[in-house]
Scaffold this motif. Sequence first.
Motif, PDB file in Angstrom:
ATOM      1  N   GLU A 223       0.820  -1.208   0.000  1.00  6.36           N
ATOM      2  CA  GLU A 223       0.000   0.000   0.000  1.00  6.36           C
ATOM      3  C   GLU A 223       0.861   1.267   0.000  1.00  6.36           C
ATOM      4  O   GLU A 223       0.455   2.307  -0.515  1.00  6.36           O
ATOM      5  N   TYR A 224       2.072   1.171   0.580  1.00  3.03           N
ATOM      6  CA  TYR A 224       2.898   2.355   0.764  1.00  3.03           C
ATOM      7  C   TYR A 224       4.196   2.337  -0.044  1.00  3.03           C
ATOM      8  O   TYR A 224       5.036   3.214   0.131  1.00  3.03           O
ATOM      9  N   PHE A 227       5.223   5.520  -1.714  1.00  4.87           N
ATOM     10  CA  PHE A 227       5.561   6.541  -0.727  1.00  4.87           C
ATOM     11  C   PHE A 227       6.968   6.308  -0.175  1.00  4.87           C
ATOM     12  O   PHE A 227       7.740   7.258   0.004  1.00  4.87           O
ATOM     13  N   TYR A 228       7.318   5.044   0.101  1.00  2.00           N
ATOM     14  CA  TYR A 228       8.653   4.736   0.612  1.00  2.00           C
ATOM     15  C   TYR A 228       9.723   5.218  -0.355  1.00  2.00           C
ATOM     16  O   TYR A 228      10.719   5.831   0.042  1.00  2.00           O
ATOM     17  N   ILE A 284       5.631   5.161   9.467  1.00  2.00           N
ATOM     18  CA  ILE A 284       4.218   5.530   9.453  1.00  2.00           C
ATOM     19  C   ILE A 284       3.629   5.295  10.839  1.00  2.00           C
ATOM     20  O   ILE A 284       3.242   6.226  11.526  1.00  2.00           O
ATOM     21  N   LEU A 303       4.682   9.444  10.377  1.00  2.00           N
ATOM     22  CA  LEU A 303       4.171  10.085   9.165  1.00  2.00           C
ATOM     23  C   LEU A 303       2.707   9.732   8.894  1.00  2.00           C
ATOM     24  O   LEU A 303       2.219   9.925   7.790  1.00  2.00           O
ATOM     25  N   ILE A 304       2.020   9.190   9.913  1.00  2.00           N
ATOM     26  CA  ILE A 304       0.662   8.719   9.709  1.00  2.00           C
ATOM     27  C   ILE A 304      -0.275   9.862   9.322  1.00  2.00           C
ATOM     28  O   ILE A 304      -1.115   9.717   8.428  1.00  2.00           O
ATOM     29  N   ILE A 307       0.334  10.828   5.741  1.00  2.00           N
ATOM     30  CA  ILE A 307      -0.292   9.861   4.829  1.00  2.00           C
ATOM     31  C   ILE A 307      -1.800  10.107   4.739  1.00  2.00           C
ATOM     32  O   ILE A 307      -2.390  10.167   3.658  1.00  2.00           O
ATOM     33  N   ASN A 308      -2.428  10.247   5.896  1.00  2.00           N
ATOM     34  CA  ASN A 308      -3.885  10.418   5.934  1.00  2.00           C
ATOM     35  C   ASN A 308      -4.333  11.688   5.221  1.00  2.00           C
ATOM     36  O   ASN A 308      -5.415  11.748   4.631  1.00  2.00           O
ATOM     37  N   LYS A 310      -2.697  13.010   2.774  1.00  2.00           N
ATOM     38  CA  LYS A 310      -2.159  13.016   1.405  1.00  2.00           C
ATOM     39  C   LYS A 310      -1.236  14.206   1.182  1.00  2.00           C
ATOM     40  O   LYS A 310      -1.403  15.022   0.270  1.00  2.00           O
TER      41      LYS A 310
END
Length: 315
Positions: A223-224, A227-228, A284, A303-304, A307-308, A310
């Motif tokens: 899912e990430y 982003f990574y 995250i 970083l949650i 992420i949420n 965006k």
Amino acid sequence: FIEIQNIINKENIRFVGICMTAWHLQGAKACFEYIKDKDNEIKPIYLITRHPETGYCISDNEKELILYYKNRNYKMSDSIKLIFSVFCDLFQLKDHAIYIASPFFANIKLRYDLWGIHANNTFFFIFEEGVLSYDKKCYSLRSAYQKYRLSKHLFMFVTNMVFTKVLGISGRVIHFLPFKYIDGHFCENQIVINFYKRICTLKSMNKQQMTSILFLTQENQDEYNRFYVDIVNLLTNLGLKVYLKPHPRLPIDKSLFPNIEIIDKVCAIEELYPELMCKYVLSINSTSLLTLKYLYGATTISLIDFINNKGDLKI
């Protein structure tokens, strides 16, 4: 099981920890340190169980007595005997107690596997699995049903949950978690943290020399993944040295990260951290954001929210 039973009987072992990850192993060792202060003659053994999808997640270069352990399949008759053995233990007051340490629940299956229906003075430790140890939804029947449906796994979940509560009422379950809820607030459990600190290599670190970044991935990696790659590229473009530590249960595509050092996923980052000299730890919502902070005073960044919401990496 015969091999394990023979070793336990021969070495007079009365502490058994069952682990799936390197962090589990740290938790089992912390439980043993707690008991060793009260009974300095006790000996430990650590059993490593495999993840059903990804196999074994712990390297075999540990110095302690460690064996690899495979879960048994149970018949209904075994389950009845298992429950009977636990009831018998409730009334035992032998001088030398037996201790079993595991995450989530009191591991009554392991108690039955190793000692059968013979009554023992058994106590159970529950150590930290990760952030899920503090998520009450994971312990609900609704959550278990959604995961297991009508299966033997659901039956074992309910059995473990019920007997953990029963054994807890009788004083035979020790919740050995670094954090706990007090009046609805999430607080440090300093007594437990001190035992975790005892088994970690707490080296002194010169924070002025720390220049690198440690980035920790999640179990839900697919899912990430994008982003990574973006966040690591951003950091390396700033001229920062970046270490990447994958989640122990999932592989990572190293070709996506050609210019950084990737840490062996089966190692406990809590043991390696002093050698890395990292100024910041990013993730995250990895459990290690908490553990590295309370063990070493590391500067950790979740970083949650990013992420949420965006967030834009260019900002």
